[in-house]
Motif scaffolding. Sequence first.
Motif, PDB file in Angstrom:
ATOM      1  N   TYR A   1       0.357  -1.224  -0.229  1.00 38.81           N
ATOM      2  CA  TYR A   1      -0.171  -0.441  -0.051  1.00 38.81           C
ATOM      3  C   TYR A   1       0.894   1.528  -0.086  1.00 38.81           C
ATOM      4  O   TYR A   1       1.465   1.223   0.239  1.00 38.81           O
ATOM      5  CB  TYR A   1      -1.094   0.230   2.023  1.00 38.81           C
ATOM      6  CG  TYR A   1      -1.963  -0.980   1.461  1.00 38.81           C
ATOM      7  CD1 TYR A   1      -3.255  -1.060   1.068  1.00 38.81           C
ATOM      8  CD2 TYR A   1      -1.039  -2.540   1.800  1.00 38.81           C
ATOM      9  CE1 TYR A   1      -3.939  -2.101   1.109  1.00 38.81           C
ATOM     10  CE2 TYR A   1      -2.557  -3.116   1.989  1.00 38.81           C
ATOM     11  CZ  TYR A   1      -3.577  -2.876   1.640  1.00 38.81           C
ATOM     12  OH  TYR A   1      -4.683  -3.795   1.580  1.00 38.81           O
TER      13      TYR A   1
ATOM     14  N   GLN B   1      -4.201   4.241  -0.038  1.00 37.24           N
ATOM     15  CA  GLN B   1      -5.640   4.462   1.023  1.00 37.24           C
ATOM     16  C   GLN B   1      -5.124   5.435   1.196  1.00 37.24           C
ATOM     17  O   GLN B   1      -4.253   6.721   1.041  1.00 37.24           O
ATOM     18  CB  GLN B   1      -3.691   3.666   2.649  1.00 37.24           C
ATOM     19  CG  GLN B   1      -4.979   3.806   4.154  1.00 37.24           C
ATOM     20  CD  GLN B   1      -4.499   2.997   4.898  1.00 37.24           C
ATOM     21  OE1 GLN B   1      -3.304   3.802   5.364  1.00 37.24           O
ATOM     22  NE2 GLN B   1      -4.353   2.169   5.459  1.00 37.24           N
TER      23      GLN B   1
ATOM     24  N   ASP C   1      -8.071   1.329   0.040  1.00 35.73           N
ATOM     25  CA  ASP C   1      -7.490   1.438   1.429  1.00 35.73           C
ATOM     26  C   ASP C   1      -8.250   2.436   1.920  1.00 35.73           C
ATOM     27  O   ASP C   1      -7.744   3.816   2.470  1.00 35.73           O
ATOM     28  CB  ASP C   1      -6.841   0.478   1.456  1.00 35.73           C
ATOM     29  CG  ASP C   1      -6.794  -0.065   2.768  1.00 35.73           C
ATOM     30  OD1 ASP C   1      -6.990  -0.720   3.472  1.00 35.73           O
ATOM     31  OD2 ASP C   1      -6.327   0.945   4.028  1.00 35.73           O
TER      32      ASP C   1
ATOM     33  N   ASN D   1      -8.156   4.275   5.828  1.00 33.76           N
ATOM     34  CA  ASN D   1      -7.591   3.946   7.330  1.00 33.76           C
ATOM     35  C   ASN D   1      -8.416   4.294   8.723  1.00 33.76           C
ATOM     36  O   ASN D   1      -8.877   5.470   8.266  1.00 33.76           O
ATOM     37  CB  ASN D   1      -5.643   4.901   7.011  1.00 33.76           C
ATOM     38  CG  ASN D   1      -5.411   4.903   8.055  1.00 33.76           C
ATOM     39  OD1 ASN D   1      -5.876   5.309   9.208  1.00 33.76           O
ATOM     40  ND2 ASN D   1      -3.964   4.576   8.243  1.00 33.76           N
TER      41      ASN D   1
END
Length: 335
Positions: free
Chosen positions: A41, A73, A98, A100
């Motif tokens: 990532y 991310q 993604d 967080n």
Amino acid sequence: MSVKIGNIDLGEFPLLLAPMEDVSDPPFRYVCKQGGADMMYTEFISSEGLIRSAAKSRAKLDIFEYERPIGIQIFGSDIESMREATEIATLAGPDLMDINYGCPVKNVACRGAGSALLQDIDKMVKMTEAVVKATHLPVTVKTRLGWDDNTKNIEEVAERLQDIGIQALTVHGRTRAQLYKGEADWTLIREIKRNPRIKIPIFGNGDIDSPEKAANWRLEYGVDGMMIGRAAIGYPWIFREVKHFFATGEHLPGPSLLERVEACRTHFSKSVEWKGPKVGVFEMRRHYANYFKGLPDFKPYRTQLVKEENIDTIYTLLDEILDKYINVEPITELA
């Protein structure tokens, strides 16, 4: 059985490189990919920064073909900003997005982003749903057990986020209140895996720093894969060593001095190439001690490497290290 996120086949038990702020940049990812990481990532990227086209945030969107599969991310506290940032990041061409919800640092959590969303699950669900709808890519989430010991709500989080369409979940086995202190507790991660409602891959994160621990925890907690963070800093071979131990039950010999110097040199040259000479030299300084951990009387070299600003001199120092230590036995075990 292979672990899949959307159409991404990650093999039987993938090892993921954790997104780490000021660490997981393209130069570091390059050496980790060579060291055996199955998926990586970007560093986390501020949604507000992306929308404002802040140079630092935009630079973090840089991804390269050899890194695939790779996820971008993002984090933020405003749902609309996260939706817009998702559209911007999708255009950079990652394999997945993604979110967080795990970062515990004050300037993220105290702005209502990262792990702060663990205090407002309804908002977390709405934000995640906005991200899922804003991209054609698989969306994954990284989070923690809860805000503190009294609010470990990860089991509810896992169900609700799966219900609105995330395709994998990584759980760091600490609460936000713990930051990175104490020991990671994976027992709730095991509970999520045992929940018959959960169908998506569940990855464990926190304290994986040796092949034995990885193998023991794989059996004990039943996760679908593991995310490794701090143990890979200056030691990108952790991935291949864990895989070898899984396959054979035996330890792969640690990297030779030549391998360490070569990895450090590659990391350094990529850092200078990607960030420019000044920043590239400066940001490499945090990595030297780990690359050469266990070498006797290394401190004078480390001091020189950390102070030196001239690129050619740094290459010369790395050559000197190779010459000086090539026959030094034994080098302390790193893993």
